[in-house]
Scaffold this motif. Structure first.
Motif, PDB file in Angstrom:
ATOM      1  N   ILE A   1       0.865  -1.184   0.000  1.00 34.09           N
ATOM      2  CA  ILE A   1       0.000   0.000   0.000  1.00 34.09           C
ATOM      3  C   ILE A   1       0.900   1.232   0.000  1.00 34.09           C
ATOM      4  N   LEU A   2       0.679   2.125  -0.952  1.00 44.65           N
ATOM      5  CA  LEU A   2       1.400   3.395  -0.989  1.00 44.65           C
ATOM      6  C   LEU A   2       0.642   4.418  -0.142  1.00 44.65           C
ATOM      7  N   HIS A   3       1.376   5.227   0.577  1.00 48.25           N
ATOM      8  CA  HIS A   3       0.753   6.203   1.458  1.00 48.25           C
ATOM      9  C   HIS A   3       0.953   7.611   0.915  1.00 48.25           C
ATOM     10  N   GLU A   4       0.095   8.520   1.370  1.00 45.47           N
ATOM     11  CA  GLU A   4       0.174   9.917   0.947  1.00 45.47           C
ATOM     12  C   GLU A   4       1.568  10.460   1.223  1.00 45.47           C
ATOM     13  N   GLY A   5       1.954  11.415   0.428  1.00 45.38           N
ATOM     14  CA  GLY A   5       3.280  11.993   0.583  1.00 45.38           C
ATOM     15  C   GLY A   5       4.117  11.694  -0.635  1.00 45.38           C
ATOM     16  N   ARG A   6       5.144  10.891  -0.460  1.00 42.55           N
ATOM     17  CA  ARG A   6       6.099  10.669  -1.546  1.00 42.55           C
ATOM     18  C   ARG A   6       5.781   9.440  -2.391  1.00 42.55           C
ATOM     19  N   GLY A   7       4.729   8.675  -2.067  1.00 43.13           N
ATOM     20  CA  GLY A   7       4.344   7.534  -2.894  1.00 43.13           C
ATOM     21  C   GLY A   7       5.484   6.551  -3.062  1.00 43.13           C
ATOM     22  N   LEU A   8       5.783   6.211  -4.317  1.00 44.03           N
ATOM     23  CA  LEU A   8       6.861   5.257  -4.594  1.00 44.03           C
ATOM     24  C   LEU A   8       8.231   5.794  -4.192  1.00 44.03           C
ATOM     25  N   ASP A   9       8.353   7.113  -4.066  1.00 47.52           N
ATOM     26  CA  ASP A   9       9.640   7.676  -3.651  1.00 47.52           C
ATOM     27  C   ASP A   9      10.060   7.144  -2.287  1.00 47.52           C
ATOM     28  N   ALA A  10       9.092   6.814  -1.437  1.00 48.55           N
ATOM     29  CA  ALA A  10       9.386   6.380  -0.079  1.00 48.55           C
ATOM     30  C   ALA A  10       9.536   4.874   0.047  1.00 48.55           C
ATOM     31  N   VAL A  11       9.362   4.141  -1.043  1.00 48.09           N
ATOM     32  CA  VAL A  11       9.406   2.677  -1.001  1.00 48.09           C
ATOM     33  C   VAL A  11      10.823   2.217  -1.309  1.00 48.09           C
ATOM     34  N   THR A  12      11.394   1.469  -0.381  1.00 52.16           N
ATOM     35  CA  THR A  12      12.746   0.944  -0.582  1.00 52.16           C
ATOM     36  C   THR A  12      12.735  -0.546  -0.923  1.00 52.16           C
ATOM     37  N   SER A  13      11.634  -1.233  -0.664  1.00 54.99           N
ATOM     38  CA  SER A  13      11.552  -2.662  -0.957  1.00 54.99           C
ATOM     39  C   SER A  13      11.215  -2.883  -2.432  1.00 54.99           C
ATOM     40  N   HIS A  14      11.351  -4.118  -2.876  1.00 53.72           N
ATOM     41  CA  HIS A  14      11.010  -4.462  -4.244  1.00 53.72           C
ATOM     42  C   HIS A  14       9.495  -4.626  -4.360  1.00 53.72           C
ATOM     43  N   VAL A  15       8.879  -3.835  -5.235  1.00 44.41           N
ATOM     44  CA  VAL A  15       7.434  -3.909  -5.459  1.00 44.41           C
ATOM     45  C   VAL A  15       7.171  -3.913  -6.967  1.00 44.41           C
ATOM     46  N   SER A  16       6.020  -4.449  -7.350  1.00 47.14           N
ATOM     47  CA  SER A  16       5.758  -4.729  -8.760  1.00 47.14           C
ATOM     48  C   SER A  16       5.774  -3.507  -9.685  1.00 47.14           C
ATOM     49  N   PRO A  17       5.330  -2.299  -9.273  1.00 43.83           N
ATOM     50  CA  PRO A  17       5.410  -1.180 -10.223  1.00 43.83           C
ATOM     51  C   PRO A  17       6.825  -0.828 -10.652  1.00 43.83           C
ATOM     52  N   ARG A  18       7.807  -1.330  -9.933  1.00 43.35           N
ATOM     53  CA  ARG A  18       9.205  -1.048 -10.272  1.00 43.35           C
ATOM     54  C   ARG A  18       9.853  -2.174 -11.082  1.00 43.35           C
ATOM     55  N   ARG A  19       9.036  -3.120 -11.589  1.00 46.47           N
ATOM     56  CA  ARG A  19       9.633  -4.307 -12.209  1.00 46.47           C
ATOM     57  C   ARG A  19      10.557  -3.958 -13.366  1.00 46.47           C
ATOM     58  N   ARG A  20      10.232  -2.940 -14.153  1.00 43.67           N
ATOM     59  CA  ARG A  20      11.074  -2.637 -15.308  1.00 43.67           C
ATOM     60  C   ARG A  20      12.423  -2.074 -14.881  1.00 43.67           C
ATOM     61  N   GLU A  21      12.413  -1.119 -13.962  1.00 43.61           N
ATOM     62  CA  GLU A  21      13.685  -0.539 -13.530  1.00 43.61           C
ATOM     63  C   GLU A  21      14.492  -1.529 -12.696  1.00 43.61           C
ATOM     64  N   LEU A  22      13.810  -2.350 -11.872  1.00 40.93           N
ATOM     65  CA  LEU A  22      14.524  -3.328 -11.056  1.00 40.93           C
ATOM     66  C   LEU A  22      15.157  -4.419 -11.911  1.00 40.93           C
ATOM     67  N   SER A  23      14.387  -4.959 -12.859  1.00 39.25           N
ATOM     68  CA  SER A  23      14.946  -6.015 -13.702  1.00 39.25           C
ATOM     69  C   SER A  23      16.094  -5.477 -14.540  1.00 39.25           C
ATOM     70  N   ARG A  24      15.979  -4.243 -14.973  1.00 33.76           N
ATOM     71  CA  ARG A  24      17.080  -3.656 -15.744  1.00 33.76           C
ATOM     72  C   ARG A  24      18.331  -3.521 -14.882  1.00 33.76           C
ATOM     73  N   SER A  25      18.156  -3.023 -13.665  1.00 30.48           N
ATOM     74  CA  SER A  25      19.329  -2.819 -12.806  1.00 30.48           C
ATOM     75  C   SER A  25      19.999  -4.142 -12.448  1.00 30.48           C
ATOM     76  N   MET A  26      19.205  -5.227 -12.368  1.00 29.35           N
ATOM     77  CA  MET A  26      19.762  -6.527 -12.001  1.00 29.35           C
ATOM     78  C   MET A  26      20.352  -7.281 -13.191  1.00 29.35           C
ATOM     79  N   LEU A  27      19.800  -7.077 -14.373  1.00 33.31           N
ATOM     80  CA  LEU A  27      20.161  -7.913 -15.514  1.00 33.31           C
ATOM     81  C   LEU A  27      20.977  -7.204 -16.592  1.00 33.31           C
ATOM     82  N   GLU A  28      20.945  -5.878 -16.598  1.00 36.27           N
ATOM     83  CA  GLU A  28      21.581  -5.157 -17.704  1.00 36.27           C
ATOM     84  C   GLU A  28      23.081  -5.385 -17.758  1.00 36.27           C
ATOM     85  N   SER A  29      23.684  -5.664 -16.603  1.00 34.97           N
ATOM     86  CA  SER A  29      25.135  -5.884 -16.596  1.00 34.97           C
ATOM     87  C   SER A  29      25.522  -7.207 -17.265  1.00 34.97           C
ATOM     88  N   LEU A  30      24.548  -8.111 -17.416  1.00 32.85           N
ATOM     89  CA  LEU A  30      24.816  -9.352 -18.137  1.00 32.85           C
ATOM     90  C   LEU A  30      24.989  -9.058 -19.625  1.00 32.85           C
TER      91      LEU A  30
END
Length: 481
Positions: free
Chosen positions: A237-266
């Motif tokens: 659940i995202l809370h008022e304020g900074r939304g995804l800016d405040a999320v440090t854990s892995h969550v599904s809306p970040r799948r594109r940037e997370l998968s890129r950061s993990m796999l692009e170096s391959l």
């Protein structure tokens, strides 16, 4: 029979015994799947997450030779046929089988996929293979070598080769829409499927993210239950304020940037080629490697993959947010365009932080534009939510009604909220500033030297996109006074 095998049999039969009351389990959404997993876990408190994902793999019939090569057989019981016969007569087995086993029917229905709380659709098979790979590496000390081949590498490579004579843009996808987002049961694709539909790729990215995350847990930390792993990633659940800016854990809306950061170096080209070589070796079809066009097909396909799934943001289609039909015939744009006009919605005045809320805001704006202003459709080309996604309005190819006297020469993109005194989340602004514009340029929608303007710069009667946001975009690349 080993201790594990006995425990596995007990887990499955216990699940079948308790799982009889109606729970809405036949809906094809992630919440229903998690609920079913929780019932298995609840009736077998000692069941490890690795044993459970292995059981689910067997249930869905996903013990192909390459999966066994990396993960081993899901189980090997002397009385397996007796066990399977007993389970096949149970409705609970049928649920898991249908939920995980991926197929596309002749009528374009994609099965083995679920609707997630964030509004995207995910295939469960590659997701669970990634999780199993990570759990096996963590709990048994094996390598993570199978994570990329099992989640993305095999599917991408075979998809690139199966459609070598097609344009690269058509070798991946498509997306589709559900019959109902409240009670999803049928998912229909928007065009004929490739081997790598959007749902398969979403599931592959999620499987890679979660698998690598599990494999990298500290030595002192044990993996959570499978249901908790899934809830943490999908049911946040995202809370008022900074939304995804405040999320440090892995969550599904970040799948594109997370998968890129993990796999692009391959070296993705080498990884896919090695995966294909393994497929051909295991299936005894090494002669395919003699085709001199394989390397080019993989290279071209990977360029399309990177553009579509890493450079471009996820765009929620109109049918997914519940759009009414365009009134009349949409007018095509002549591409590429020269301008991008930035707006804020003003009303709704608050950022939307979830798929249901953003969808509701989209429907409200479309109703206002069509009924109060008499326009043919929602005016904007695209709308940015603070839930991590962009929502399709008129889209890439059709004339909007967003910037008077300038609609034919530019896209109009609005961020949901009133930004007179405050800014959108950094994540929402980056979706527009970096991801959407790069996607537009590389995809032929915008010229490379396009110009960004705030709505107020070309229309005298408005303060849109709000003083705070307008001050911000004046520092963006491509902005001109």
């Amino acid at each position: 029979m080993t201790v594990f095998e006995s425990f596995f049999v007990l887990a499955l039969f216990s699940f079948l015994a308790v799982y009889s009351r109606p729970t809405g389990i036949h809906l094809r959404n992630m919440d229903s799947f998690i609920q079913a997993v929780q019932q298995v876990e609840g009736s077998n408190t000692g069941l490890s997450p690795l044993a459970l994902v292995r059981a689910l793999r067997r249930t869905a019939g996903n013990d192909d030779v390459m999966t066994i090569h990396f993960l081993g057989a899901s189980y090997n019981l002397s009385d397996a046929k007796v066990l399977e016969t007993a389970i096949l007569n149970a409705s609970s087995f049928s649920f898991f089988d249908k939920a995980i086993h991926h197929i596309v029917t002749d009528h374009g229905e994609e099965r083995g996929v679920v609707l997630t709380p964030d509004g995207t659709t995910v295939a469960l098979a590659p997701l669970l293979l990634g999780i199993e790979s990570g759990l096996k590496a963590k709990m048994e000390g094996t390598t993570t070598a199978g994570i990329f081949p099992l989640t993305l590498g095999r599917t991408l490579g075979l998809s690139f080769l199966s459609l070598q004579d097609f344009p690269t843009s058509n070798r991946l996808g498509p997306n589709g829409c559900w019959d109902s987002v409240e009670r999803p049961k049928v998912f229909k694709l928007s065009r004929p499927a490739t081997l790598a539909t959007d749902a398969i790729i979403n599931g592959g990215m999620d499987g890679a993210i979660l698998g690598l995350g599990l494999s990298n847990l500290p030595a002192s930390e044990q993996p959570q239950a499978l249901s908790e792993i899934l809830k943490g990633y999908y049911s946040f659940i995202l809370h008022e304020g900074r939304g995804l800016d405040a999320v440090t854990s892995h969550v599904s809306p970040r799948r594109r940037e997370l998968s890129r950061s993990m796999l692009e170096s391959l070296d993705l080209h080498s990884q896919v080629m090695e995966t294909l070589a393994l497929v051909w070796k295991l299936e005894k079809t090494e002669w395919i490697a003699l085709d001199t066009g394989v390397g080019k097909a993989v290279k071209d396909g990977l360029l399309a993959f990177v553009h579509k799934y890493w450079d471009c943001p996820q765009i929620i289609p109109r049918c997914q947010w519940g759009a009414n039909a365009h009134r009349g015939t949409p007018i095509p744009l002549t591409l590429p365009l020269q301008f991008l006009y930035v707006h804020h919605t003003y009303e709704p005045s608050s950022p939307c932080l979830s798929f249901p809320n953003c969808s509701r805001d989209m429907r409200a704006m479309q109703k206002f534009h069509q009924e109060d202003r008499g326009w043919n459709d929602i005016g904007y080309s695209f709308v940015v939510g603070s839930d991590g996604y962009i929502y399709a309005g008129r889209g890439w190819n059709h004339l909007g009604t967003h910037t008077r006297n300038h609609n034919s020469i530019g896209y109009g993109v609005s961020i949901i909220g009133n930004y007179t005194a405050s800014l959108p989340s950094r994540h929402a602004m980056d979706l527009l500033r970096h991801r959407l514009v790069r996607c537009a340029v590389d995809g032929g929608g915008l010229v490379a030297n396009f110009t960004i303007h705030g709505h107020r710069q070309v229309v005298n009667y408005t303060t849109c996109p709000g003083d705070a946001l307008f001050s911000e975009i004046r520092s963006w690349e491509h902005f001109k006074e």
